[in-house]
Motif scaffolding. Structure first.
Motif, short mmCIF file in Angstrom:
data_model
loop_
_atom_site.label_atom_id
_atom_site.label_comp_id
_atom_site.label_asym_id
_atom_site.label_seq_id
_atom_site.Cartn_x
_atom_site.Cartn_y
_atom_site.Cartn_z
N UNK A 1 -9.63 10.19 4.22
CA UNK A 1 -8.61 9.35 4.85
C UNK A 1 -7.70 8.73 3.79
N UNK A 2 -8.28 8.29 2.69
CA UNK A 2 -7.49 7.73 1.60
C UNK A 2 -6.52 8.74 1.01
N UNK B 1 -5.33 11.29 2.62
CA UNK B 1 -4.31 11.52 3.65
C UNK B 1 -3.27 10.43 3.67
N UNK B 2 -3.70 9.18 3.53
CA UNK B 2 -2.73 8.07 3.47
C UNK B 2 -1.86 8.17 2.23
N UNK B 3 -2.45 8.57 1.12
CA UNK B 3 -1.68 8.75 -0.11
C UNK B 3 -0.61 9.82 0.10
N UNK B 4 -0.98 10.92 0.73
CA UNK B 4 -0.01 11.98 0.98
C UNK B 4 1.09 11.50 1.91
N UNK B 5 0.73 10.70 2.91
CA UNK B 5 1.71 10.18 3.85
C UNK B 5 2.72 9.26 3.14
N UNK C 1 -5.16 17.88 5.21
CA UNK C 1 -6.04 16.72 5.05
C UNK C 1 -6.47 16.15 6.40
N UNK C 2 -5.58 16.18 7.39
CA UNK C 2 -5.95 15.68 8.71
C UNK C 2 -7.04 16.57 9.33
N UNK C 3 -6.89 17.88 9.20
CA UNK C 3 -7.91 18.79 9.73
C UNK C 3 -9.23 18.61 8.99
#
Length: 67
Positions: free
Chosen positions: A19-20, A22-26, A40-42
């Motif tokens: 999750x971290x 994924x948030x970094x990528x976002x 990353x979400x999958x």
């Protein structure tokens, strides 16, 4: 601690780490987000599924075998 306790803790930590990332990528955005956000979400959903299965197996084990 039982084996299930340790496995559940490891699985929850893995979910938090993914999750971290994924948030970094976002927040990073751009090409990096386009190429990694969906993957990353999958991955997070898969790791969460494993964590839920481990949690339910641990609860079942404790209810039938005591502990």
């Amino acid at each position: 601690m039982t084996v299930f306790d340790i496995l559940v803790l490891v699985a929850v930590a893995a979910v938090a780490i993914v999750l971290g990332f994924g948030l970094y990528a976002l927040f990073r955005g751009g090409d990096y987000a386009r190429s990694n956000s969906n993957r990353l979400m999958r991955l997070r959903v898969g790791v969460q599924a494993v964590a839920v299965v481990l949690l339910m197996a641990g609860l079942w084990w404790k209810s039938t075998h005591g502990g």
